[in-house]
Design an enzyme around this catalytic site. Structure first.
Site, PDB file in Angstrom:
ATOM      1  N   CYS A  10      96.306  42.103 -62.989  1.00 42.39           N
ATOM      2  CA  CYS A  10      95.195  41.488 -63.710  1.00 42.39           C
ATOM      3  C   CYS A  10      95.602  40.078 -64.139  1.00 42.39           C
ATOM      4  O   CYS A  10      96.742  39.893 -64.528  1.00 42.39           O
ATOM      5  CB  CYS A  10      94.845  42.311 -64.945  1.00 42.39           C
ATOM      6  SG  CYS A  10      94.128  43.895 -64.515  1.00 42.39           S
ATOM      7  N   PRO A  11      94.728  39.093 -64.093  1.00 43.78           N
ATOM      8  CA  PRO A  11      93.289  39.205 -63.807  1.00 43.78           C
ATOM      9  C   PRO A  11      92.915  38.887 -62.351  1.00 43.78           C
ATOM     10  O   PRO A  11      91.751  38.691 -62.059  1.00 43.78           O
ATOM     11  CB  PRO A  11      92.712  38.128 -64.727  1.00 43.78           C
ATOM     12  CG  PRO A  11      93.745  37.043 -64.693  1.00 43.78           C
ATOM     13  CD  PRO A  11      95.079  37.725 -64.532  1.00 43.78           C
TER      14      PRO A  11
END
Lengths: 318, 200
Positions: B12-13
């Site tokens: 992530c992200p």
């Protein structure tokens, strides 16, 4: 993890690994105990000077959370030899400035070569044994005070994705590098029952540790919890660090949410914080006084809940 | 228009950013985003839902295949045109989006819903399918008075479909007593095969 270590039987070890507290505390005489803590991590911001400040504020925070005063710090450094040594100098300068602001001194340190830079401090502080605070003193009827707004983990994720606005990123830096010294002084002045600092396990993770150690249930008022502006939007965009999901998973049934608490607020409450604020449990008749002093000292604190006698969950959020 | 993005191995992200980019590049259509961890699945799903797209996912061998439908184009692709379907009572599909019929006193709404189920069992021919969405999924879960009626309908041949996202949202997934769990993709496809009557 610490549960697997052999149990220590030393009457002078006032706080050991058993209560998942913030630091170890050892009594050296009737009126003095030493607080020892260590914290270091990889950079979450590009600017090395700011990173140094944040790492130092984070390491010092454990001393404040125990009601203590930091005296001495040692640098811990991991640094790759391919990176310009100027970067390291800036990190150390940031750390030194923050330690100086805290009224403590840096007396050396140790470095090793590593693929990724990491920085932090081993900090030594002192506290009067009878004034020492831990996370185990919260009693039913207490009010809960949180001294920094939440959301730095979400903002750091968004910064990595180049999606955070400049203002939001600047606010995260401001709060991450802010010392918890003013909040600690205020609570020592007023006299409080329990304290912990909010870091990697998120607000609810550290609150749950307090609830478990104090054998109580904490009631959290989600609408009162301060959140850095812009964080809710980033949460709704899916800028939530994996750590927030881990925190939610580990807490499981220990946290019960009212159906009215929106998903993005739940995420903020689970968000791992870098150098977060203090969570303070204070008796109801002193809460107002504490909040007044915090306000005077410009600590961004808020009343975020209360303590109840233990029911079937550690935390209830409404 | 269908695009597939493989986000396996990414932290992530990044999966969200890749999915956002793919969606930004199309006016309408389908983006299939494949991720290999729970956090990425949640984040991509959240992002797409909040951007107003229809999202569904399947789990397969430790990977999550997230299907995102943007705009009208995506829906046209999966739905069978209604005019081709024979419009008989046997092809009637009820889309039930609530556990209480109509606006007003909730008690009355629950009574009406109960009465709806008693009556619908008596209607000939029986409906082709009942699709339960939003609070409608609660009808098929432990504690609902409609469970027995739904089981009876299922035995007679009515397909009972419960929206998986909705079960998750209301934390009822392990309490489903009747019917099968499905996603938006299948639900849209199913709705294209008959005359849909919505109970809201």
């Amino acid at each position: 993890m610490l549960r697997h270590l052999p149990k220590i039987n030393d009457p002078n070890l006032l706080v050991g690994p058993e209560t998942s507290d913030d630091a170890a505390v050892y009594r050296v005489s009737d009126d003095t105990a030493v607080i020892q803590t260590l914290d270091f991590f990889p950079p979450m911001v590009d600017d090395p000077y700011i990173f140094g400040q944040i790492a130092a504020a984070n390491a010092l925070s454990d001393v404040y959370a125990m009601g203590g005063r930091p005296l001495l710090a040692l640098n811990i450094v991991c640094f790759p030899n391919c990176l310009d040594v100027k970067v390291l100098k800036e990190i150390l300068r940031g750390g030194a400035d923050k330690v100086n602001e805290a009224g403590a001194v840096i007396a050396g340190g140790h470095s090793v070569e590593d693929n990724e830079p990491k920085y932090g401090l081993a900090v030594c502080g002192i506290v009067q044994p009878d004034k020492m605070l831990s996370n185990s003193g919260a009693v039913p009827g207490d009010m809960l005070v949180l001294t920094k707004p939440l959301g730095t983990g979400i903002i750091n994720t968004a910064i990595k994705g180049d999606i955070a606005s400049e203002e939001t990123a600047a606010l995260a830096v401001k709060y991450m590098s802010m010392l918890n010294n003013k909040a600690a002084e205020a609570m020592l002045k007023v006299g409080v029952n329990a304290c912990t600092d909010i870091t990697g396990f998120g607000f609810l993770g550290h609150a749950a540790e307090m609830a478990r150690a104090s054998n109580v249930t904490l009631e959290i008022w989600s609408k009162e919890c301060p959140v850095i502006p812009g964080v809710k939007d980033l949460a709704m965009m899916g800028m939530i660090p994996a750590g927030a999901y881990n925190n939610r998973y580990h807490l499981g049934d220990n946290v019960v949410f009212d159906l009215s608490v929106p998903r993005e607020i739940q995420d903020v409450l689970f968000d791992p914080q870098t150098s977060g604020g203090l969570l303070i449990s204070v008796s109801k008749n002193k809460a107002h006084h504490l909040m007044e002093i915090l306000k005077q000292e410009q600590v961004p604190a808020a009343l975020v809940g209360c303590v109840t006698s233990k029911n079937n969950t550690l935390i209830s959020v409404r | 228009m269908k695009k597939e993005i493989n986000n396996c191995g990414l932290a992530c992200p990044q999966p969200v950013l890749n999915t956002k980019k793919a969606l930004d590049e199309i006016e309408s259509g389908i983006v299939v985003s494949i991720v290999d961890n729970e956090a990425a699945k949640e984040n991509v799903t959240r992002f797409a839902q909040n951007a107003g797209h229809d999202v569904s996912f399947e789990e397969n061998d430790g990977k999550y295949i997230i299907t995102i439908i943007k705009g009208e184009g995506g829906q046209e692709e999966v739905a069978v045109p209604v005019k081709e379907v024979e419009q008989t009572a046997a092809s009637t599909i009820y889309l039930i989006t609530t556990d209480s019929i109509g606006q007003g006193a909730p008690e009355l709404g629950y009574t009406l819903m109960k009465s709806f189920f008693i009556s619908i069992k008596a209607v000939e021919p029986i409906p082709k399918a009942l699709i339960l969405m939003n609070a409608g999924v609660k009808l098929a879960c432990t504690g609902s008075k409609a469970v027995e009626d739904l089981q009876e309908l299922e035995k007679k041949g009515t397909e009972i479909i419960a929206c998986g996202t909705c079960l998750d949202y209301y934390k009822q997934k392990d309490k489903l007593e009747v019917g099968k769990v499905s996603n938006m993709f299948e639900i849209i496809s199913k709705m294209g095969t008959g005359k849909v009557i919505t109970i809201a």
